[in-house]
Design an enzyme around this catalytic site. Structure first.
Site, PDB file in Angstrom:
ATOM      1  N   LYS A 137       0.857  -1.244   0.136  1.00 60.50           N
ATOM      2  CA  LYS A 137       0.054   0.005  -0.021  1.00 60.50           C
ATOM      3  C   LYS A 137       1.001   1.160  -0.039  1.00 60.50           C
ATOM      4  O   LYS A 137       1.821   1.410   0.682  1.00 60.50           O
ATOM      5  CB  LYS A 137      -0.830   0.174   1.182  1.00 60.50           C
ATOM      6  CG  LYS A 137      -2.199  -0.718   0.969  1.00 60.50           C
ATOM      7  CD  LYS A 137      -3.086  -0.438   2.180  1.00 60.50           C
ATOM      8  CE  LYS A 137      -4.456  -1.133   2.098  1.00 60.50           C
ATOM      9  NZ  LYS A 137      -5.451  -0.706   3.158  1.00 60.50           N
TER      10      LYS A 137
ATOM     11  N   GLU B 153     -19.723  -7.927   9.167  1.00 63.24           N
ATOM     12  CA  GLU B 153     -20.680  -7.387  10.096  1.00 63.24           C
ATOM     13  C   GLU B 153     -21.617  -8.363  10.339  1.00 63.24           C
ATOM     14  O   GLU B 153     -22.016  -8.158  11.753  1.00 63.24           O
ATOM     15  CB  GLU B 153     -21.277  -6.505   9.010  1.00 63.24           C
ATOM     16  CG  GLU B 153     -20.703  -5.281   8.583  1.00 63.24           C
ATOM     17  CD  GLU B 153     -19.919  -5.365   7.313  1.00 63.24           C
ATOM     18  OE1 GLU B 153     -19.282  -4.506   6.506  1.00 63.24           O
ATOM     19  OE2 GLU B 153     -19.906  -6.769   6.698  1.00 63.24           O
TER      20      GLU B 153
ATOM     21  N   ARG C 139     -26.171  -5.216   6.323  1.00 66.67           N
ATOM     22  CA  ARG C 139     -25.493  -6.242   5.711  1.00 66.67           C
ATOM     23  C   ARG C 139     -25.708  -7.493   7.072  1.00 66.67           C
ATOM     24  O   ARG C 139     -25.358  -8.450   6.733  1.00 66.67           O
ATOM     25  CB  ARG C 139     -24.080  -6.117   5.572  1.00 66.67           C
ATOM     26  CG  ARG C 139     -23.554  -5.076   4.341  1.00 66.67           C
ATOM     27  CD  ARG C 139     -22.150  -5.013   4.285  1.00 66.67           C
ATOM     28  NE  ARG C 139     -21.924  -5.792   2.973  1.00 66.67           N
ATOM     29  CZ  ARG C 139     -20.792  -6.230   2.537  1.00 66.67           C
ATOM     30  NH1 ARG C 139     -19.736  -5.909   2.982  1.00 66.67           N
ATOM     31  NH2 ARG C 139     -20.716  -6.878   1.492  1.00 66.67           N
TER      32      ARG C 139
END
Length: 626
Positions: free
Chosen positions: A284, A370, A398
């Site tokens: 990243k 979730e 979700r």
């Protein structure tokens, strides 16, 4: 790094066909120019940076090897898709990203034929790409479907559901794991790159498939032995046994910044069929040292000076709602050892950084999962703990079944701190929390609160935590009106609203973030303004009093109207057989596109000017009706 003046190759690419016309030797130059251009544009516009810097070479290699848009590339979440947008005809529009009428923050089917699937939420890419691969197979089309998913996205259960299904099919699917957590895959180097090229090649794949068919048909026990032996040999050099068990041909891990290895491996994989899994390790922030050192800080950025090695420091101002929550959570944890903090991979976004540092044994980041987060909290609550689930409104969608079945049905004392409720601005409709009043209000036995300001948010969190049952406090992104926050915590009387302004003729019942603009309108119209505070239970006595003493009742909420708080007020009036005219104002029945929070509220008619116009128009209709 500074913006290059010689982006000649990048400027020549208006779509991936131009890229495919270049020689392989030119691709590293394209990567350098693309990374330079990405840094330059995002530093001026703000947006997602570190993830895109990490996928520059992978993006180039994918569009170079695969025949896009005929071949389908599906990005997971989409934070890393800025390089993809630049290479697919949207380079000149990049300064408009996340702005009103500009490019979407995420891949969007409405924006480009190269955006094969609209994303924004995690862990959907493999399912979508598998669906496309199945469709291509049914139509006998020579189309490859490629899903690119990060190691974070792979923590979502839906990703494994899709992998489990895909491995049992003969679909032409390639899953690429973009692994930017180096600790997971330390064994990346020349040997691994060499093995990946070898194992992805046609010769190995033909031998592998041919021997499988021979052994499977004639000697099933030998086939089983050979299958296990192959996996264990590969397992010694690559951590792919799990994916092999799921039915994928696993290749990798390879260096995601080595263009030659990427192109060769992808080309080999394009020439093979069936479910394949390529493990790519990237960094990243690659190529920009400050982002490499702190990819979390550079994940989503405002404008900044790329020549400096740090982001501009935010000037101290009033706290955001997220910061109010983070402060309350630590204060409450000090007072009550039963408090546990649970979040689905939103430590920074939901304001849990300090809590994790101070109470590491009581902090649970479950990854992008979730459903698991909510049921985990339910299990903790069963054993006498008091979990607080910090979650965005759009992400709680979700876990709706878990919310109903595992928490509310059992009456468990779980507090949901629901951030990013209402419109979120630059992230657009995928991240807007437009529906939580509606999907929560229909559930029995849940306490639902919406604060009008920062201090009320703190007191509501305390009230919800002390409540012996499920409770939710929903608050918007960003700052409130700037009310000072009391250190003390006090219980609010359940289901009691408060009159903020006394007026005549019109009563405005405002929920949460809408109290501030409602007060402005109240001054203009000399209307009574009520801070409703509770969506469930509603203050029915006060609603009836307002209806009996005013000529018009107006409800205002930053939520979809169907099933929302205004509907609840209407139910109260109908039950009492009161026919006072009622105007319900909320989010219009469409998805609101991106912009600043001020712009999207105006677009939805939920600023003071929009509320006033809606009320005046309704009054005119009433007058003409009579």
């Amino acid at each position: 790094m500074t913006q290059s003046n010689t982006t000649s190759l990048l400027n020549s690419i208006t779509d991936p066909r131009d890229l495919r016309a270049l020689s392989e030797e030119q691709l590293p130059v394209v990567a350098e120019e693309l990374r330079d251009y990405l840094l330059h544009t995002v530093s001026q516009s703000g947006g997602h940076l570190a993830a895109g810097l990490g996928t520059v070479e992978l993006t180039i290699a994918l569009h170079y090897v695969f025949n896009t848009p005929n071949d389908k590339i599906v990005w997971d979440v989409g934070h890393q898709a800025y390089p993809h947008k630049i290479l697919t005809g949207r380079r000149e529009q990049m300064p408009t990203i996340r702005k009103k009428d500009g490019l979407s923050a995420f891949p969007s089917r409405d924006e480009s034929v190269y955006d094969t699937f609209g994303v924004g939420h995690s862990s959907t890419s493999i399912s979508a790409a598998l669906g496309m691969a199945i469709a291509a197979g049914l139509e006998k089309k020579d189309i490859h479907a490629v899903a690119i998913i990060g190691d974070g996205g792979l923590t979502g259960g839906m990703a494994f559901e899709a992998l489990n299904h895909a491995g049992a099919l003969d679909a032409n699917l390639l899953v690429i794991l973009n692994d930017n957590e180096m600790s997971i895959s330390p064994n990346v180097g020349a040997m691994n790159n060499y093995l990946a090229k070898l194992l992805s090649g046609r010769f190995y794949s033909t031998i592998r498939q041919g021997s499988k068919e021979l052994l499977k048909d004639r000697m099933p026990t030998v086939w089983e032995l050979a299958r296990r032996a192959e996996e264990h040999v590969k397992g010694m050099v690559a951590p792919g046994t799990l994916f092999e068990e799921l039915g994928f041909n696993y290749i990798g891990p390879i260096d995601g910044h080595d263009m030659d290895t990427l192109v060769t491996t992808l080309r080999n994989l394009r020439n093979t069929n069936g479910p394949r899994f390529l493990h790519v390790v990237t960094r990243k922030g690659k190529g920009y040292l400050p982002a490499e050192k702190d990819p979390v800080a550079y994940h989503g950025v405002g404008t900044f000076d790329p020549s400096k090695d740090h982001l501009p420091k935010a000037k101290p101002t009033t706290p955001t709602y997220t910061e109010v929550f983070g402060s309350w959570l630590c204060d409450m944890a000090e007072k009550d050892s039963r408090l546990l903090g649970v979040t689905p991979a939103m430590r920074e976004g939901s304001g849990l950084v300090e809590f994790e540092q101070r109470f590491p044994d009581r902090y649970y980041d479950v990854g992008i999962a979730e459903q698991h987060a909510v049921t985990l909290a339910a299990g903790q609550a069963c054993e006498g703990f008091k979990p607080v689930v910090a979650i965005y409104s759009t992400f709680l969608q979700r876990a709706y079944d878990q919310l109903i079945h595992d928490v509310v049905l059992q009456g468990l004392p779980v507090l949901f701190a629901i951030d990013r409720a209402g419109l979120v601005g630059p992230d657009g409709p995928t991240h807007a929390g437009s529906f939580d009043f509606s999907y929560l209000r229909c559930l029995p036995n849940i306490l639902i609160m919406a604060p009008a300001d920062e201090n009320e948010c703190r007191q509501m969190l305390y009230t919800g935590f002390m409540h012996d049952g499920p409770a939710a406090v929903r608050y918007p992104r960003g700052k409130g009106p700037g009310v000072a926050v009391d250190d003390t915590m006090s219980l609010l009387p359940i289901g009691k609203a408060e009159i903020r302004r006394k007026g005549q003729s019109i009563a405005i019942l405002a929920f949460g973030s809408m109290v501030t603009p409602a007060l402005q309108v109240g001054e203009t119209l000399n209307a009574t303004v009520v801070n409703m505070r509770f969506v469930k239970p509603l203050d029915e006595a006060l609603i009836l009093e307002m209806a009996r003493t005013h000529d018009l009742v107006v409800t205002v909420e930053e939520n979809a109207l169907p099933g929302g708080a205004g509907n609840g007020v209407n139910e109260v009036l109908n039950a009492a057989l009161l026919h006072t005219p009622l105007l319900t104002i909320g989010l219009p029945d469409r998805f609101i596109e991106q912009g600043t929070r001020e712009e999207v509220l105006k677009d939805a008619g939920l600023d003071a000017e929009g509320l006033l116009a809606a009320i005046e128009a309704f009054k005119a209709r009433l007058k003409s009706h009579h």
